[in-house]
Scaffold this active site. Structure first.
Site, PDB file in Angstrom:
ATOM      1  N   HIS A  11       1.228  -1.258   0.152  1.00 25.66           N
ATOM      2  CA  HIS A  11       0.435   0.250   0.301  1.00 25.66           C
ATOM      3  C   HIS A  11       1.101   1.418   0.145  1.00 25.66           C
ATOM      4  CE1 HIS A  11      -3.342   2.704   1.702  1.00 25.66           C
ATOM      5  NE2 HIS A  11      -2.463   3.106   1.865  1.00 25.66           N
ATOM      6  N   LYS A  12       2.057   0.880   0.972  1.00 26.06           N
ATOM      7  CA  LYS A  12       2.856   2.510   1.349  1.00 26.06           C
ATOM      8  C   LYS A  12       3.796   2.512  -0.299  1.00 26.06           C
ATOM      9  CE  LYS A  12       3.771   2.923   5.832  1.00 26.06           C
ATOM     10  NZ  LYS A  12       5.417   2.383   6.613  1.00 26.06           N
ATOM     11  N   ASP A  68       8.779   6.524   9.277  1.00 30.76           N
ATOM     12  CA  ASP A  68       8.649   6.293  10.615  1.00 30.76           C
ATOM     13  C   ASP A  68       7.591   7.118  11.175  1.00 30.76           C
ATOM     14  OD1 ASP A  68       8.196   4.144  12.497  1.00 30.76           O
ATOM     15  OD2 ASP A  68       9.429   5.280  14.188  1.00 30.76           O
ATOM     16  N   THR A  69       6.104   6.889  11.211  1.00 34.67           N
ATOM     17  CA  THR A  69       5.363   6.955  11.948  1.00 34.67           C
ATOM     18  C   THR A  69       4.546   7.052  13.251  1.00 34.67           C
ATOM     19  OG1 THR A  69       3.669   7.073   9.242  1.00 34.67           O
ATOM     20  CG2 THR A  69       2.797   7.760  10.979  1.00 34.67           C
ATOM     21  N   TYR A 150      -4.969   3.963  13.968  1.00 32.70           N
ATOM     22  CA  TYR A 150      -5.745   5.041  14.471  1.00 32.70           C
ATOM     23  C   TYR A 150      -7.023   5.657  13.871  1.00 32.70           C
ATOM     24  CZ  TYR A 150      -2.286   4.206  18.484  1.00 32.70           C
ATOM     25  OH  TYR A 150      -1.274   3.700  19.120  1.00 32.70           O
TER      26      TYR A 150
END
Ligand code: IMP
Length: 191
Positions: A11-12, A68-69, A150
């Site tokens: 997906h990324k 990174d998230t 989230y």
């Protein structure tokens, strides 16, 4: 030009490929023979993104980038932040993470939060970092079934629905990752 994206997440990869110019051939970790999990032991998003990008550069010598998230909640002093994936448990248990977040914020009026993505790019051995931020707030209950993580709890500023209630295109056009990738593309295209 060949550039390694330190991910195996399809997906990324599709998201970045879609916005990267034709001059770049984006390749995955698997395609350069890295099959092990890359360590992510940093105390910050910046450290983790750098750690992953350097790991790839040291093994391949190729230009590369890693991301990174984290979700940073104001009333929780920036938590879950770098621990977003493993907030409630050691696994990536999205439902448990969301329950924990709601518990931690019970009775809290300040529900301001932001998603932040950091990308570390190594080109010719030189490291550069870009970031993307989307501000918003944490809902009182989960809503929507799109996206992941989230998303059912995050209401971006200027909207009255959560990320999980938006289409993928709508979310990507304003998301932390979408914005970080747009910054990355500017750097790669020399703009
Ligand atoms: P990663 O660095 O992209 O693997 O993200 C780390 C964690 O942050 C994920 O496991 C999710 O819990 C959370 N996260 C990252 N991006 C998003 C998003 O776009 N929506 C919701 N949660 C996200």
């Amino acid at each position: 030009m060949k550039i390694v994206f330190a991910t195996n997440n399809a997906h990324k990869l599709a998201e970045v490929r879609a916005v990267l110019g034709e001059g770049f051939e984006l390749v995955t970790l698997r395609e350069v023979g890295i099959t092990e999990d890359i360590p992510e032991t940093g105390a910050t998003l910046e450290e983790n993104a750098s750690q992953k990008a350097r790991y790839v550069y040291e093994r391949t010598g190729l230009d590369c980038f890693a991301d990174d998230t984290g979700l940073e909640v104001e009333a929780l002093n920036g938590a879950p932040g770098v621990r977003s994936a493993r907030y409630a448990t050691d696994g990536h248990d999205f439902a448990a993470n969301n329950r924990k977040l709601l518990d931690e914020l019970q009775g809290e009026d300040n529900r301001r939060a932001r998603f932040r993505t950091v990308i570390s790019l190594i080109r010719g051995g030189e490291e550069q970092r870009v970031e993307g931020i989307v501000r918003g707030s944490i809902a009182l209950t989960e809503a929507g079934c799109g996206g992941f993580g989230y998303d059912p709890l995050f209401i971006p500023e200027g909207y009255d629905v959560t990320f999980a209630e938006m289409s993928a295109n709508e979310k990507n056009s304003i998301s932390h990752r979408g914005r970080a990738v747009a910054e990355l593309v500017k750097v790669l295209n020399g703009r």
